[in-house]
Design an enzyme around this catalytic site. Structure first.
Site, short mmCIF file in Angstrom:
data_model
loop_
_atom_site.label_atom_id
_atom_site.label_comp_id
_atom_site.label_asym_id
_atom_site.label_seq_id
_atom_site.Cartn_x
_atom_site.Cartn_y
_atom_site.Cartn_z
N CYS A 124 0.78 -1.05 -0.09
CA CYS A 124 -0.06 -0.15 -0.18
C CYS A 124 0.71 1.32 -0.03
O CYS A 124 0.20 2.42 -0.03
CB CYS A 124 -0.90 -0.10 1.20
N CYS A 444 0.40 2.70 6.51
CA CYS A 444 0.84 1.32 6.64
C CYS A 444 0.82 0.59 5.42
O CYS A 444 0.35 1.03 4.63
CB CYS A 444 -0.09 0.50 7.85
#
Length: 460
Positions: A124, A444
Site C-alpha cells: 500500500c 501502513c
C-alpha cells in the site's frame, strides 16, 4: 490499468504540446485554493545546505471507483499512461501482460520511447516508494523531472491455474511426441482445475489484513462504536470536501464505450444505525471490523510531477510543495502489521528536527477505522513507546482537527498503489487552503511496513 495510469499522467503538465492546457487547469485549481487560502505562519524552512530542493509541481488522479463498476472492463495500463524524462510507478496486484506498467503506460500515451520507466511494488506504499525513488534520482543528478505514481485495478485481478495444472501445462509444452503429450494429459485430475484466487492475506502468516485489523482493535480496546463513528467521520468529511470542490486533484476520465467519470463513487455517508446493522466481516461472530468501517476494493490511478526546484522555476512552473524528509519502517507482520505510522512518525519528525506541534496537516492512510484508532492510541502511549518501540516517551497523537479533514481511504477509496500520491497532493492542497507550512503523510502496508514523509508548502 495502464490506460488509467496513462490518463492520470496525461493530466500532468509534462510536454509542451499540452502542458499549457493542463497547466492552465493547474493554475485554475490553485486560484480556487488561493481565493480562500489562509496565509501561513512563518516558520523555519527545512531546506538543507548542499541538498537539492525537490518540489511537487502538480498532482492528479482519476476518480477512485469501487471495483466492479465503471473501470471493470479496462486493463491496468488503461488507467495510467504518459510521462516525462523518467517515470516510476507503483502497482501491487500486477497484470502479467503489463508487468512494467510504467513503461506500457508511457508508450500507450504516445510519449517518447526514449523515456525510461520502471515499476516498483511495496504494497500500500508503492506510490510512496515511486515518489521517493524519484526524489533520490533528482537529488543524485540523474534527472531533473520525474513522474511518479501508482495504479490498481481490482476489478480484474489475475486468477491462476493451480500449481499442479501449471506444472502439467509447462511440462506438456516441452513434450515432443504425441504419446508423451497424451500421457501427461491422462494424469490431469479434476482438482487440477481449481483456480488460485488472490487474497489480501500475509504470505508469512496466512492471515488476512481484516482479521489482523480486528485483532489490533481488540488489543487496543477499540469498540465497534468507536470504529463506526470514525468511519462515518471519514465519509462525512469526504462528502463535504467533494461538494465543496476541494478535491482538485481529481480529473475526469472517459471510459471507452461508457460515460465520463468525474468523481469518486465510494463516498457514502450513512448513519450509525445503518452501520450498526452490519455483521462482522472477518472475525465472526464477535469481531468489530465490518464492511462499513473498512476501506473497500478500489480501482484508480494517481500521478505527481516532481522536479528540482531550479528546473521547475526555469520552466515557468509554480510548485505546490517541497518533499522533505521521509522514512520507511518495518516491524512484526503478525501482531504489528498495521502500526507503520506509529513507528514512522517519530522517526521522520526527528529526522526533520520537528515536533508534533509543528505539523499543521496530517494525512494518514485509512485501511480500517480500527487501524487508525489503534495507531492514535499507540502514538499517545508512553507504555507502548517504552516497551514496544524502545523509546523514552510517546510522540503523541495527532489532533483530530488537523487529521484527514477531507476524508480518507475509508471513504475516498484505496487503490493500493495509488493512495500515496493522493495523500501527498491532498496534504499540499490542505496546507495552502488552511494556511499551514508542514504536513505529515503516513501509511501502513502489508508485510508490517510503513512510511512517513514531511511535506512543506511552497512559499506563496
Amino acid at each position: 490499468m495502464s490506460s488509467m495510469l496513462t490518463h492520470a499522467i496525461r493530466n500532468l503538465p509534462a510536454s509542451s504540446a499540452w502542458a499549457a492546457r493542463v497547466f492552465a487547469r493547474s493554475l485554475s485549481c490553485s486560484s480556487q485554493l488561493q481565493a480562500a487560502a489562509v496565509q501561513p505562519k512563518s516558520k523555519k524552512t527545512l531546506a538543507k545546505s548542499g541538498v537539492k530542493n525537490i518540489v511537487v509541481v502538480e498532482g492528479v488522479r482519476i476518480p477512485f471507483l469501487q471495483s466492479g463498476t465503471s473501470y471493470a472492463d479496462l486493463m491496468p495500463h488503461d488507467l495510467a499512461r504518459a510521462a516525462l524524462h523518467y517515470i516510476v510507478y507503483g502497482t501491487v496486484i500486477q497484470e502479467v501482460k503489463t508487468s512494467n506498467v510504467a513503461r506500457e503506460a508511457a508508450l500507450g500515451a504516445g510519449f517518447s520511447d526514449k523515456t525510461p520507466a520502471h515499476t516498483v511494488t511495496m504494497a500500500c506504499i508503492s506510490s510512496n516508494q515511486a515518489m521517493t525513488t524519484g526524489v533520490g534520482m533528482i537529488a543524485a543528478g540523474q534527472c531533473d523531472v520525474v513522474v511518479a505514481g501508482g495504479v490498481e485495478l481490482m476489478s480484474d485481478v489475475p486468477i491462476r491455474h493451480s500449481r499442479k495444472m501449471r506444472k502439467t501445462m509447462l511440462t506438456l509444452n516441452r513434450a515432443k511426441t504425441l504419446g508423451q503429450k497424451l500421457s501427461l494429459i491422462s494424469k490431469i485430475r479434476p482438482d487440477y482445475f481449481a483456480p488460485e484466487l488472490p487474497a489480501v492475506a500475509e504470505f508469512s502468516t496466512s492471515e488476512t489484513m481484516g482479521h489482523s485489523a480486528d485483532r489490533l482493535a481488540a488489543a487496543f480496546g477499540i469498540s465497534r462504536l468507536e470504529q463506526d463513528e470514525y468511519a462515518l467521520r471519514s465519509h462525512t468529511l469526504a462528502k463535504k470536501a467533494q461538494d465543496g470542490g476541494l478535491l482538485l486533484d481529481v480529473v475526469p476520465f472517459k471510459v471507452p464505450g461508457k460515460d465520463t467519470v468525474t468523481k469518486d463513487n465510494g463516498i457514502r455517508p450513512s448513519s450509525m444505525e445503518q452501520m450498526g446493522k452490519l455483521k462482522p466481516a472477518f472475525v465472526k461472530p464477535y469481531g468489530t471490523v465490518t464492511a462499513a468501517n473498512s476501506s473497500f476494493l478500489t480501482d484508480g490511478a494517481s500521478a505527481v510531477l516532481l522536479m528540482s526546484e531550479e528546473k521547475a522555476l526555469a520552466m515557468g512552473y509554480k510548485p505546490k510543495a517541497y518533499l522533505r524528509d521521509f522514512v520507511y519502517v518495518s516491524q512484526d507482520p503478525k501482531d504489528q502489521l498495521l502500526l507503520g505510522p506509529t513507528y514512522a512518525t517519530p522517526k521522520v519528525l526527528e529526522k526533520a528536527g520537528l515536533t508534533m506541534a509543528d505539523i499543521d496537516v496530517f494525512e494518514f492512510h485509512e485501511a480500517f477505522a480500527g487501524q487508525i484508532l489503534a495507531n492514535l492510541k499507540a502514538m499517545d502511549s508512553d507504555w507502548f513507546a517504552q516497551n514496544c518501540m524502545g523509546r523514552k516517551s510517546k510522540v503523541g497523537a495527532p489532533p483530530l482537527e488537523k487529521f484527514n479533514n477531507w476524508g480518507g481511504s475509508l471513504s475516498l477509496g484505496h487503490p493500493f498503489a495509488a493512495t500515496g500520491c493522493r495523500l501527498v497532493i491532498t496534504a499540499a492542497h490542505r496546507l495552502k487552503k488552511e494556511g499551514g507550512q508542514y504536513g505529515l503523510v503516513a501509511a501502513c502496508a502489508a508485510g508490517g511496513q510503513g512510511h512517513a514523509m514531511i511535506v512543506e508548502l511552497y512559499p506563496q
